[in-house]
Design an enzyme around this catalytic site. Structure first.
Site, mmCIF file in Angstrom:
data_model
loop_
_atom_site.group_PDB
_atom_site.id
_atom_site.type_symbol
_atom_site.label_atom_id
_atom_site.label_comp_id
_atom_site.label_asym_id
_atom_site.label_seq_id
_atom_site.Cartn_x
_atom_site.Cartn_y
_atom_site.Cartn_z
ATOM 1 N N HIS A 1 0.849 -1.190 0.000
ATOM 2 C CA HIS A 1 0.000 0.000 0.000
ATOM 3 C C HIS A 1 0.885 1.240 0.000
ATOM 4 O O HIS A 1 1.940 1.254 0.652
ATOM 5 C CB HIS A 1 -0.892 0.014 1.236
ATOM 6 C CG HIS A 1 -1.900 -1.084 1.280
ATOM 7 N ND1 HIS A 1 -2.977 -1.067 2.155
ATOM 8 C CD2 HIS A 1 -2.015 -2.231 0.580
ATOM 9 C CE1 HIS A 1 -3.702 -2.158 1.992
ATOM 10 N NE2 HIS A 1 -3.130 -2.876 1.033
ATOM 11 N N GLU B 1 0.533 4.110 1.486
ATOM 12 C CA GLU B 1 0.674 4.729 2.808
ATOM 13 C C GLU B 1 1.685 3.965 3.668
ATOM 14 O O GLU B 1 2.467 4.572 4.411
ATOM 15 C CB GLU B 1 -0.682 4.779 3.523
ATOM 16 C CG GLU B 1 -1.767 5.510 2.765
ATOM 17 C CD GLU B 1 -2.560 4.592 1.836
ATOM 18 O OE1 GLU B 1 -3.604 5.035 1.330
ATOM 19 O OE2 GLU B 1 -2.127 3.432 1.625
ATOM 20 N N CYS C 1 -2.139 0.542 7.581
ATOM 21 C CA CYS C 1 -1.376 1.734 7.226
ATOM 22 C C CYS C 1 -1.507 2.822 8.286
ATOM 23 O O CYS C 1 -0.566 3.588 8.521
ATOM 24 C CB CYS C 1 -1.823 2.251 5.865
ATOM 25 S SG CYS C 1 -1.473 1.098 4.505
#
Length: 254
Positions: free
Chosen positions: A156, A158, A189
């Site tokens: 991801h 983030e 995250c």
């Protein structure tokens, strides 16, 4: 809901296998007993340690699972564990930070995050993009979702930025930075932002809106970033949602 978060010390020779395969068996064993989410990620500071995040429906489910002593393979891998448990209040409960207003400058950075989400989609990945901005308006790092092309469910944007911040910024600088993201962080995250010490999150599409877009068949975690940050050891400011229609457009027709 109960969050279990912290660090696991795993034998060095077992760490790659744990991150790529063993953790899935652990997740499945927990899911069958009421665990809504289980994720692990490499610790950016200590190569012999992994970060762990678990979300349980309630404390009874967690205690019942521990009481059964399931043989999910986790106990044989861990050398030491440093974890803490947190009761997470529901939305609107005391301790959940109210929404802060989004500024014109915020919207300009969110437009860039949405552009990055389109780049991720054009590359064959999920449409999510993020950037980290310093207190004086300098873009420190950008990241795209690469879950598909890297065959890595933890890829991801983030999380990538949190790992970058932990490796490249001192704690004072990290606290002054803002993460702008095309969609609100998932629980994994958000926890990574806490570990990295990033001070502010601004997002476009809310997690709730994303769940509506993806439909009931998609895996989801009904845990807002504000709920995670409400239990953090240091304050994390949150602004959003904003520009939801613009962010939503990158997801339409997937």
């Amino acid at each position: 809901m109960i969050i279990v978060a912290g660090h696991l010390k795993v034998r060095h020779e077992d760490r790659p296998a744990f991150l790529t395969g063993s953790a899935e068996a652990v997740r499945q064993a927990r899911a069958a007993r009421g665990c809504r989410d289980f994720s692990v990620s490499p610790d950016p500071v200590d190569p012999g340690r992994v970060n762990v995040f678990e979300l349980w429906d309630d404390r009874d489910s967690l205690l019942g699972f521990r009481g059964e002593g399931p043989d999910d393979g986790l106990g044989s891998l861990i050398v030491a564990a440093e974890v803490a448990e947190y009761d997470v209040p529901g939305p609107g409960a005391p301790g959940i930070a109210p929404a802060s207003p989004v500024t014109a400058a915020d919207e300009a950075w969110l437009i860039r995050a949405i552009e990055l989400s389109r780049e991720a989609r054009d590359a064959g990945n999920h449409p999510f993009g993020s950037l980290l901005v310093s207190a004086d308006g300098e873009v420190l790092a950008e990241a795209l979702n690469t879950v598909v092309t890297d065959d890595d469910l933890s890829a991801h944007p983030e999380l990538k930025l949190a790992v970058w911040a932990a490796s490249n910024l001192d704690s004072e600088t990290a606290r002054s930075t803002t993460m702008y993201t095309s969609c609100e962080n998932c629980g994994m995250c958000s926890a990574a932002m806490v570990w990295a010490g990033i001070g502010t999150l601004v997002f476009a599409l809310s997690g709730e809106s994303l769940v509506e877009l993806q439909g009931e068949s998609a895996a989801s975690l009904a845990l807002s970033s504000r709920e995670v940050f409400a239990r953090a050891s240091h304050p994390v400011e949150v602004r959003g949602p904003a520009l939801e229609e613009e962010a939503r457009a990158a997801h339409i027709g997937r």
